[in-house]
Design an enzyme around this catalytic site. Structure first.
Site, PDB file in Angstrom:
ATOM      1  N   ARG A 311       0.792  -1.138  -0.075  1.00  0.00           N
ATOM      2  CA  ARG A 311      -0.019   0.078  -0.079  1.00  0.00           C
ATOM      3  C   ARG A 311       0.803   1.300   0.069  1.00  0.00           C
ATOM      4  NH1 ARG A 311      -4.726  -2.611   3.731  1.00  0.00           N
ATOM      5  NH2 ARG A 311      -5.761  -3.537   2.052  1.00  0.00           N
ATOM      6  N   TYR A 454      -5.791  -0.803  -6.797  1.00  0.00           N
ATOM      7  CA  TYR A 454      -4.975  -1.669  -6.454  1.00  0.00           C
ATOM      8  C   TYR A 454      -5.016  -1.845  -4.890  1.00  0.00           C
ATOM      9  CZ  TYR A 454      -1.766  -2.298 -10.536  1.00  0.00           C
ATOM     10  OH  TYR A 454      -1.282  -2.522 -11.796  1.00  0.00           O
ATOM     11  N   GLU A 455      -4.842  -3.114  -4.468  1.00  0.00           N
ATOM     12  CA  GLU A 455      -4.284  -3.285  -2.940  1.00  0.00           C
ATOM     13  C   GLU A 455      -5.690  -2.599  -1.903  1.00  0.00           C
ATOM     14  OE1 GLU A 455      -2.144  -5.392  -2.296  1.00  0.00           O
ATOM     15  OE2 GLU A 455      -1.335  -5.300  -4.339  1.00  0.00           O
ATOM     16  N   GLY A 456      -6.822  -2.980  -2.295  1.00  0.00           N
ATOM     17  CA  GLY A 456      -7.803  -2.507  -1.815  1.00  0.00           C
ATOM     18  C   GLY A 456      -8.492  -1.254  -2.157  1.00  0.00           C
TER      19      GLY A 456
END
Length: 616
Positions: A311, A454-456
């Site tokens: 993140r 991306y990534e949540g």
């Protein structure tokens, strides 16, 4: 003259003047380093970016990866880039000496990522490998680490995160990829080391989608860190385990065999076209072997380590792309003549003025500068907290982790969401030319759009912030953050020029508390849907407040330098520019909290499904 895609001066200011990166060397883990070694690492990254990456930005966009006959072909420069990164020791720069790394702080590693992504975000390979290798060294057996990590860190093998499935995006509790323990008669070795009883090897079967760098010909092997569910495991996230699943597995005789990981699809994307996003199928021939990492059913907690690093990486990617677009727009605005200044409209024989002299263009440029440099400061704050949380002890360690945990949703989402808006303003600065392939901003606009996903997604980050981080441990994390912000406010209040902005930030902290006071009763009553219904708006509000803090912090340092160092020339312009951009952020961005606060405290509910459903 080389195209400017980031400011080395700003990076040095943030690292050494604002965050004092060399203070991290007081911890034993980082003690082999000093300011000089930090700068040498950044110079090495800049050389790689200038040589192997930035010249191929457009070329990689126009020649995206292709899947043919089960093989994925990427741009030939990717292999050269990976080798250069491996040779420079930059893939595993933060790893311990024991694991072949340089024990560099995350602050420095994340700056490397920022430089590389500003140069060419279509070469987003090494961050994935580093994160995957770190999971192996952190939780895997020594045999796994010894076999896989050296080849990953030298750029010979690629690492990935393999989480998402067709039916399970952000909802990882719905992962169905299965892992069946091998029997004694099916014993599998890793090189010469039996893995069966340590515990060992599993047959993997299932599908994964959107796997970045999930297959390509620029490395000799792909090492997937994959979530799967061991047969008989509990339902939900508590039954997920983590496995190393390579494309080619060792045959126990010094060679390799195909591991039945098939590339069954490639996604052709809106942007970031240099990185293949794969649909993978495991076990079509019942011959995919995975090696358990750590304990069974602990896959998600393990993966959260990589997610936090990832993140920060996504935030840095967004900040890098937006920064490259800003400098392209800034250069164009200085060179492009258009019309005359508004007070000289009737002087038609006067020469046209560069568009940077028009107030609206200047507003767009200041917005871009405020967003990109504010984002970078926030991300370095998060990276510094990450470092302290890893190497400190006692309360210092716990407090750093709590602050990092609280800031992580903002550090990922603010650079991403506001970066999209910033690059949009870069396109606008160019006018019609910005919409053409003649300039890089049309590509960068497409490239950055993935970062809020991306990534949540932003919605997931918002629920994490409001649903968990603001209230965990009795609200200790926000109290720690407010104490940090109040320290900056106290410093700023000693300056007549900065005090009005210190007072404004004090008012924003009070507004934050008022919003939480209006929302918490919903959570206390168990109405979580109502409590989180506008969580994304709270995240947006909170992001503005946190970045305002970062700008005030920068202004305090700039003011100190102006008063004590008597800077001249470019340094004088730089420090005055910092204070001017801080003022812009407080006058143009901070007032947006008023409307957000009004909505967040509003009792009218319009988005929750009710018995009488209105058509959309």
């Amino acid at each position: 003259m080389a195209t400017t895609y980031f400011s080395k001066r700003n990076l040095q200011f943030l690292l050494h003047e604002v965050f004092k990166a060399d203070e991290l060397t007081k911890y034993d883990y980082f003690s082999a380093h000093d300011r000089e070694t930090f700068n040498l690492v950044l110079d090495s990254a800049t050389y790689i970016a200038d040589t192997f990456m930035h010249p191929y930005l457009k070329e990689m966009d126009r020649n995206q990866p292709e899947l043919k006959n089960g093989q994925v072909t990427v741009h030939p420069k990717v292999r050269e880039y990976l080798k250069a990164m491996g040779d420079a020791g930059l893939i595993g720069a933060g790893f311990s000496f024991e694991h072949g790394g340089q024990q560099l702080p995350e602050m420095i590693s994340s700056c490397v990522g920022f430089i590389l992504m500003a140069a060419n975000n279509g070469m987003m390979y090494t961050g994935l490998t580093s994160g995957a290798a770190h999971l192996i060294t952190s939780f895997g057996l020594p045999a796994l680490s010894d076999f896989y990590v050296p080849n990953m860190l030298d750029g010979t093998w690629q690492g990935t995160m393999a989480l998402t499935e067709p039916q399970a995006g952000s909802s990882l509790s719905d992962v169905t990829t299965s892992a069946t323990p091998l029997s004694d008669s099916e014993s599998v070795t890793l090189g010469e080391v039996p893995l069966l009883d340590q515990p060992g090897s599993y047959k993997i079967k299932g599908q994964k989608v959107f796997i970045s760098a999930g297959d390509h010909n620029a490395t000799d092997n792909i090492v997937h860190l994959m979530l799967a569910r061991i047969d008989g495991a509990p339902k939900g996230t508590k039954g997920i385990s983590l496995f190393v699943v390579p494309k080619y597995r060792p045959d126990g005789k010094g060679g390799f065999v195909d591991n039945d990981v098939a590339s069954t699809g490639i996604y052709h994307k809106m942007g970031q076209k240099g990185v293949p996003a794969m649909h993978l199928t495991m076990g079509s021939n019942d011959n995919t072997i995975g090696y358990l990492v750590g304990e069974p059913h602990q896959g998600l907690p393990y993966m959260f380590q990589m997610m936090n690093e990832a993140r920060i990486g996504v935030g840095m990617t967004a900040a890098g792309i937006a920064t490259a677009a800003f400098y392209a727009a800034l250069q164009y605005a200085k060179e492009r003549p258009q019309s005359r200044r508004l007070n000289q409209k009737n002087h038609l024989d006067a020469p046209q003025t560069p568009i940077i002299n028009h107030p609206d263009v200047r507003r767009m440029l200041l917005f871009q500068k405020a967003v990109t440099e504010g984002s970078l400061a926030l991300l370095l704050e998060a990276a510094r907290l990450f470092d302290i949380s890893q190497v400190a002890e006692g309360d210092e360690k716990e407090n750093a982790f709590l602050l990092l945990d609280l800031l992580m949703p903002v550090a990922k989402s603010y650079p991403s969401e506001m970066g999209v808006q910033s690059v949009s303003q870069s396109v606008q600065t160019f006018g019609g030319y910005g919409f053409t392939e003649d300039f890089p901003v049309e590509q960068l606009y497409r490239d950055i759009r993935i970062t809020p996903i991306y990534e949540g997604t932003t919605g997931i980050q918002a629920q994490d912030l409001l649903g968990r981080k603001m209230t965990m441990k009795g609200g200790k994390a926000p109290l720690l953050l407010f104490a940090e912000i109040n320290r900056t406010i106290a410093e700023a209040s000693t300056s007549d020029e900065l005090k009005p902005y210190a007072d404004q930030l004090t008012a924003e902290l009070k507004r934050t508390q008022e919003i939480m006071a209006s929302l918490i009763p919903h959570a206390q009553k168990g109405d979580i849907e109502r409590y989180l219904s506008d969580a994304t708006l709270f995240l947006e509000f909170f992001g503005i407040v946190v970045v305002a803090w970062q700008w005030l912090k920068q202004a305090v340092i700039a003011k100190q330098m102006l008063l004590t160092q008597n800077p001249q020339g470019d340094d004088l312009i730089f420090y005055e520019g910092k204070i001017h951009t801080m003022k812009f952020f407080f006058h143009y961005e901070v007032p947006k909290t008023l409307g957000l606060a009004q909505r967040l405290k509003d009792t009218e509910v319009l988005t929750i499904v009710s018995e009488k459903e209105l058509a959309l």
